[in-house]
Motif scaffolding. Sequence first.
Motif, mmCIF file in Angstrom:
data_model
loop_
_atom_site.group_PDB
_atom_site.id
_atom_site.type_symbol
_atom_site.label_atom_id
_atom_site.label_comp_id
_atom_site.label_asym_id
_atom_site.label_seq_id
_atom_site.Cartn_x
_atom_site.Cartn_y
_atom_site.Cartn_z
ATOM 1 N N LEU A 238 1.785 -4.244 3.848
ATOM 2 C CA LEU A 238 2.801 -4.879 4.676
ATOM 3 C C LEU A 238 2.491 -4.490 6.116
ATOM 4 N N PHE A 239 2.477 -5.471 7.019
ATOM 5 C CA PHE A 239 1.989 -5.186 8.371
ATOM 6 C C PHE A 239 2.917 -5.737 9.437
ATOM 7 N N TYR A 240 3.246 -4.880 10.405
ATOM 8 C CA TYR A 240 3.988 -5.276 11.594
ATOM 9 C C TYR A 240 2.991 -5.441 12.739
ATOM 10 N N GLN A 241 2.937 -6.636 13.322
ATOM 11 C CA GLN A 241 1.897 -6.970 14.288
ATOM 12 C C GLN A 241 1.940 -6.122 15.560
ATOM 13 N N GLY A 242 3.122 -5.863 16.087
ATOM 14 C CA GLY A 242 3.178 -5.170 17.364
ATOM 15 C C GLY A 242 2.563 -6.014 18.470
ATOM 16 N N PRO A 243 2.253 -5.423 19.631
ATOM 17 C CA PRO A 243 1.814 -6.207 20.792
ATOM 18 C C PRO A 243 0.445 -6.856 20.642
#
Length: 302
Positions: free
Chosen positions: A108-113
């Motif tokens: 599961l991945f949170y993209q961020g900037p």
Amino acid sequence: MEPFLSVYGHVAIDQILRVREFPKDNTSVDVIDKSTHLGGTGSNIAVVASRLGVPTALCAFVGMDFPKKFDDIISDAGVITDEFLKVEGFDTSQALVANDDNLTQKVLFYQGPQGFASKTGIILDKNASRSKHIHFCTGEPQYYIDIMKGLKGTVAIDPAQEVHRIWNEDYLKDAMQYSKYLFCNRYEFESVRKYLKIDDIGDVNLPLAVCTCGSEGSIAVIDGERFNIPVVRADRVVDATGAGDSYRAGFYAGLYHGYDVRESLVIASSVSSFIVEEYGSMTASPTWDDVLERADPYLREI
């Protein structure tokens, strides 16, 4: 310092979990082990390459919450960090990585900037414009393509797992106009194949195309000639996180230290053989001497 390599990709906080097997829908399983590490394609490649002696610039964005201890890892490795920037408005990219007993991964991945780099209004192109090699991995495709257009160095396109859902046919074909190298694994190649309407990695119309195949080694097509790159055996295998990124780092280390492309791919396999021996994408990052010692019998065979 003049960079030999500039790397674009996520810098992330990795939460790595080990489970016996993945849960069925709406059920749970126990986590056997849990650890937190610096990760992300950008930092994985840049840190490992720098530790192998390659002057490497990291071109990436993180949030203001980026932990100091991870900042120190990047700096201590000798990475060129003048284009590694903390920006407001985003938390740092984060991955929740689960491995089962077969070393199958789910993430599961949170993209961020990095996934929305154009929103920062900052173009990171100073180091890339003076690098011999520029490696574009995960992140916002159009932002990367716009940077590629002005570069004179050798560009590598490596969308990694984002090839399936963030990249598309138009992005990939556009990026390949400015690229000399393509990297993917056998799962990612399925999307590459679909976008390019090809059947085999050998059909990629670039000077170098590499498809890694896990325990089966990798396939490289160098100026139209096909080579099987062997797996360099690890002492043990406990976590595949970052193995592909370290392979890329090892490839550039080989080139930097004067090896040809095929030899550098064997060296790449040697580097990744160390990474899988410990949890975390760079925990077991080897020295250059360690890499050459393990690679030597394989290099003798080519």
